[in-house]
Scaffold this motif. Structure first.
Motif, mmCIF file in Angstrom:
data_model
loop_
_atom_site.group_PDB
_atom_site.id
_atom_site.type_symbol
_atom_site.label_atom_id
_atom_site.label_comp_id
_atom_site.label_asym_id
_atom_site.label_seq_id
_atom_site.Cartn_x
_atom_site.Cartn_y
_atom_site.Cartn_z
ATOM 1 N N THR A 1 0.910 -1.060 -0.472
ATOM 2 C CA THR A 1 0.240 0.129 0.278
ATOM 3 C C THR A 1 0.810 1.393 -0.221
ATOM 4 O O THR A 1 0.646 2.358 -0.614
ATOM 5 N N GLU A 2 2.099 1.283 0.989
ATOM 6 C CA GLU A 2 2.972 2.144 1.250
ATOM 7 C C GLU A 2 3.554 2.919 -0.514
ATOM 8 O O GLU A 2 3.995 3.986 -0.266
ATOM 9 N N ASP A 3 3.939 1.839 -1.216
ATOM 10 C CA ASP A 3 4.447 2.116 -2.576
ATOM 11 C C ASP A 3 3.353 2.595 -3.444
ATOM 12 O O ASP A 3 3.910 3.132 -4.515
ATOM 13 N N MET A 4 2.079 2.703 -3.499
ATOM 14 C CA MET A 4 1.254 2.816 -4.416
ATOM 15 C C MET A 4 1.122 4.338 -4.237
ATOM 16 O O MET A 4 0.548 4.807 -5.457
ATOM 17 N N GLY A 5 0.957 5.365 -3.329
ATOM 18 C CA GLY A 5 1.081 6.289 -2.972
ATOM 19 C C GLY A 5 2.724 8.026 -3.923
ATOM 20 O O GLY A 5 2.877 8.085 -4.086
ATOM 21 N N LEU A 6 3.317 6.347 -3.736
ATOM 22 C CA LEU A 6 4.837 7.024 -3.911
ATOM 23 C C LEU A 6 5.126 8.348 -5.713
ATOM 24 O O LEU A 6 5.018 7.707 -6.413
ATOM 25 N N GLN A 7 5.659 9.098 -4.915
ATOM 26 C CA GLN A 7 6.292 10.056 -6.368
ATOM 27 C C GLN A 7 7.425 10.478 -6.080
ATOM 28 O O GLN A 7 7.238 11.534 -5.104
ATOM 29 N N ALA A 8 8.329 10.376 -6.374
ATOM 30 C CA ALA A 8 9.610 11.072 -5.823
ATOM 31 C C ALA A 8 10.026 12.802 -6.551
ATOM 32 O O ALA A 8 10.282 13.312 -5.452
ATOM 33 N N CYS A 9 9.402 12.736 -7.676
ATOM 34 C CA CYS A 9 9.483 14.623 -8.131
ATOM 35 C C CYS A 9 8.257 14.562 -8.625
ATOM 36 O O CYS A 9 7.303 13.538 -9.112
ATOM 37 N N ALA A 10 7.511 15.872 -8.739
ATOM 38 C CA ALA A 10 6.660 16.195 -10.159
ATOM 39 C C ALA A 10 6.782 15.049 -10.943
ATOM 40 O O ALA A 10 5.514 15.326 -11.993
ATOM 41 N N ASP A 11 7.619 14.819 -11.836
ATOM 42 C CA ASP A 11 7.654 14.125 -13.577
ATOM 43 C C ASP A 11 7.428 12.987 -12.873
ATOM 44 O O ASP A 11 7.017 12.033 -14.512
ATOM 45 N N VAL A 12 7.239 12.640 -12.048
ATOM 46 C CA VAL A 12 6.515 11.132 -11.826
ATOM 47 C C VAL A 12 4.904 10.641 -11.558
ATOM 48 O O VAL A 12 4.785 11.094 -10.706
ATOM 49 N N SER A 13 4.820 9.985 -11.635
ATOM 50 C CA SER A 13 3.430 9.530 -11.116
ATOM 51 C C SER A 13 3.470 8.865 -9.835
ATOM 52 O O SER A 13 3.430 7.515 -10.098
ATOM 53 N N PRO A 14 2.207 8.497 -9.142
ATOM 54 C CA PRO A 14 2.175 6.978 -7.955
ATOM 55 C C PRO A 14 1.178 6.205 -9.409
ATOM 56 O O PRO A 14 0.785 6.496 -9.933
ATOM 57 N N PRO A 15 1.802 4.627 -8.645
ATOM 58 C CA PRO A 15 0.709 3.462 -9.812
ATOM 59 C C PRO A 15 -0.260 4.045 -9.354
ATOM 60 O O PRO A 15 -0.719 2.884 -10.048
ATOM 61 N N ARG A 16 -0.442 4.390 -7.910
ATOM 62 C CA ARG A 16 -2.555 4.218 -8.095
ATOM 63 C C ARG A 16 -2.915 5.465 -8.572
ATOM 64 O O ARG A 16 -3.676 4.961 -9.903
ATOM 65 N N TRP A 17 -1.802 6.563 -9.225
ATOM 66 C CA TRP A 17 -2.588 7.442 -10.230
ATOM 67 C C TRP A 17 -2.647 6.893 -10.871
ATOM 68 O O TRP A 17 -3.540 7.183 -11.967
ATOM 69 N N HIS A 18 -1.795 6.374 -12.260
ATOM 70 C CA HIS A 18 -1.468 5.463 -13.268
ATOM 71 C C HIS A 18 -2.492 3.874 -12.788
ATOM 72 O O HIS A 18 -3.564 4.557 -14.503
ATOM 73 N N LEU A 19 -3.312 3.918 -12.428
ATOM 74 C CA LEU A 19 -4.401 2.934 -12.448
ATOM 75 C C LEU A 19 -5.382 3.392 -12.571
ATOM 76 O O LEU A 19 -6.930 2.911 -13.649
ATOM 77 N N ALA A 20 -5.610 4.561 -11.613
ATOM 78 C CA ALA A 20 -6.999 5.568 -12.313
ATOM 79 C C ALA A 20 -7.282 6.195 -13.255
ATOM 80 O O ALA A 20 -7.782 6.411 -13.673
ATOM 81 N N HIS A 21 -5.719 6.389 -13.918
ATOM 82 C CA HIS A 21 -6.074 7.782 -14.825
ATOM 83 C C HIS A 21 -6.317 6.663 -15.683
ATOM 84 O O HIS A 21 -7.224 7.192 -16.743
ATOM 85 N N THR A 22 -6.213 5.546 -16.170
ATOM 86 C CA THR A 22 -6.190 4.917 -17.237
ATOM 87 C C THR A 22 -7.984 4.025 -17.339
ATOM 88 O O THR A 22 -8.633 3.931 -18.191
ATOM 89 N N THR A 23 -8.316 4.114 -16.546
ATOM 90 C CA THR A 23 -9.518 3.523 -15.639
ATOM 91 C C THR A 23 -10.302 5.306 -16.001
ATOM 92 O O THR A 23 -11.585 5.255 -17.062
ATOM 93 N N TRP A 24 -9.826 6.818 -15.743
ATOM 94 C CA TRP A 24 -10.744 7.742 -16.551
ATOM 95 C C TRP A 24 -10.582 7.738 -17.819
ATOM 96 O O TRP A 24 -11.874 8.808 -18.609
ATOM 97 N N PHE A 25 -10.071 7.373 -18.278
ATOM 98 C CA PHE A 25 -9.783 7.114 -19.679
ATOM 99 C C PHE A 25 -11.446 6.400 -20.877
ATOM 100 O O PHE A 25 -11.937 7.224 -21.432
ATOM 101 N N PHE A 26 -10.947 5.343 -20.387
ATOM 102 C CA PHE A 26 -12.090 4.569 -20.832
ATOM 103 C C PHE A 26 -13.872 5.225 -20.264
ATOM 104 O O PHE A 26 -14.377 5.467 -20.932
ATOM 105 N N GLU A 27 -14.055 5.696 -18.875
ATOM 106 C CA GLU A 27 -14.863 6.088 -18.032
ATOM 107 C C GLU A 27 -15.242 7.584 -19.207
ATOM 108 O O GLU A 27 -16.213 7.905 -19.428
#
Length: 461
Positions: free
Chosen positions: A79-105
């Motif tokens: 769970t702790e890994d899913m929110g990691l974002q070391a700087c502005a140019d990368v995104s957390p794993p949870r965000w990637h899962l959500a953003h791709t779902t946002w596309f289809f919706e």
């Protein structure tokens, strides 16, 4: 340390600010341009019912497989890994899962499935990447602050969207197959980003977390050899068969002078020799902007390499730096300086595509599960696909006849055709079915957190 600051004592230098992620640029154009009709395939004629049913079943299987693979990549994460974002140019794993779902919706279910109700009305704001034509977006540098929605919420949203997509695909509505295919290619782009972003964020943990498999010892390969190409008038760009992004079009003719291309990418051991020869201390090897970058960042080695030049961070944790492994995580400036050091140059993207078009699409991709480049092979035209994205000497510009769509669609690609360089071939984090000879990736010349490497070019012997 600030999230985008350099530190000369830390080999894992932070990424610069303000770069739009290159893997989400291909969304809006197809969604709104009317260029998404795959209900035809026989010279523009409507497919027979049986053929349409088979196409629908194939699309359904591909949808379910690709969506499941995104979640499979996250299975080892805490769970702790899913929110990691070391700087502005990368995104957390949870965000990637959500953003791709946002596309289809956003682009399929809301406009095309009668009675569909969004999972949460605020998710469009939270997980829109940067499409102003769609609406405002949550600040990208602050995505790590989104402890809500939780992993459980995001997986529940994905399930709702997947169930609804099954119903939509079964309806076989005219004109939607290409849009679903675009969404799946978009998801595969984010699968690669998920891995490269996660690697960057995990690299700051002194415990060197492990996800992938270590590479067996890779001995130094034989010296590079070069294959000559006669050049001439050749065709470049997507052939029209299968999926392609609009920046691969239109297909057009270019003139190539005779050239030669290295049989494989540069290895760790070869680049280490450049460092040991003072490569990062010799301004005559560097472009002006590149030398400014070296001085500003105090750069002395590729991203993830340790100071002893014998170890590097990988998704298999801290590992020995094998001389025969394909080099990764160098930027355009480093690639160009290395090429000058050996008396060669980088290929143009047209030279690269012309050489790659005749080669089978095989290589070391994300499906291999190691998430790092393999050992360099000494065969002809090896590793053109997979392992590492290969920097070219070509600026990312529109092809002759390219026109960005009007309105919100114009955000999608054309506005990024400035100040970036083209990379070709895919990487060890790319899906095999996602890559092709005409595929154009692009990054700013100082970026190196992707699996990016070097293939040399020169004059024919």
């Amino acid at each position: 340390m600030g999230c985008c600051c350099a530190n000369s004592s830390n080999p894992l230098q932070m990424l610069p600010r303000s770069i739009p992620t290159p893997f989400t640029r291909h969304i809006v154009a197809f969604a709104q341009s009317g260029c998404h009709s795959l209900t035809t395939g026989l010279g523009g004629k409507t497919l027979p019912d049986t053929a349409r049913q088979n196409a629908s079943a194939t699309l359904m299987a591909g949808y379910q497989r690709i969506r499941a693979f995104s979640e499979q990549l996250c299975d080892p994460l805490l769970t702790e890994d899913m929110g990691l974002q070391a700087c502005a140019d990368v995104s957390p794993p949870r965000w990637h899962l959500a953003h791709t779902t946002w596309f289809f919706e956003t682009f399929l279910l809301k406009p095309h499935l009668a009675g569909y109700r969004v999972f949460h009305p605020q998710f469009e704001y939270l997980f829109n990447s940067y499409y102003n034509g769609i609406g405002e977006q949550f600040a990208r540098p602050q995505r790590h602050l989104l402890s809500r929605p939780t992993d459980k919420d995001v997986y529940a949203w994905r399930q709702q969207v997947d169930d609804a997509m099954v119903r939509l695909i079964e309806q076989q509505q005219p004109g939607l197959t290409d849009l679903v295919t675009l969404g799946l290619n978009h998801e595969q782009q984010h699968q690669e980003l998920l891995l490269t972003d996660l690697k960057y964020s995990l690299s700051f943990n002194p415990l060197a977390p492990t996800l992938g498999q270590p590479l067996a010892k890779a001995d130094s390969p034989a010296p590079l050899s070069f294959q000559s190409f006669s050049g001439g008038l050749v065709e470049i760009g997507a052939s029209g068969e299968g999926f392609a992004f609009d920046n691969e079009t239109p297909r057009h003719r270019v003139w190539l002078e005779p050239f030669a291309l290295a049989n494989r990418p540069v290895s760790n051991g070869e680049f280490r020799a450049f460092i040991e020869d003072g490569g990062y201390r010799r301004p005559e090897l560097w472009l002006s902007d590149g030398w400014a970058w070296v001085q500003a960042q105090h750069s002395q080695r590729p991203l993830y390499w340790h100071e002893d030049l014998d170890r590097h961070f990988t998704l298999a944790g801290l590992q020995p730096l094998h001389a025969g492994q394909i080099l990764a995580h160098v930027n355009y400036y480093e690639a160009d300086a290395y090429a000058r050091w050996v008396g060669k140059r980088l290929p143009t993207e047209q030279e690269w595509e012309h050489a790659a078009a005749a080669q089978p699409l095989q290589g070391h991709f994300v499906e291999n599960g190691s998430y790092q480049p393999s050992q360099a092979r000494d065969t002809a035209m090896a590793h053109l696909f997979g392992d590492v994205w290969e920097w070219t000497a070509s600026a990312y510009l529109p092809y002759p006849g390219f026109q960005a769509a009007a309105g919100a669609v114009g955000e999608y690609n054309g506005k990024f055709m400035c100040n970036q360089m083209v990379l070709r071939g895919g990487s060890c984090a790319s899906s095999r079915e996602h890559v092709r000879a005409s595929y154009r990736n692009f990054f700013y010349p100082h970026h190196r957190w992707q699996f990016s490497g070097i293939r040399l070019a020169g004059d024919p012997s």
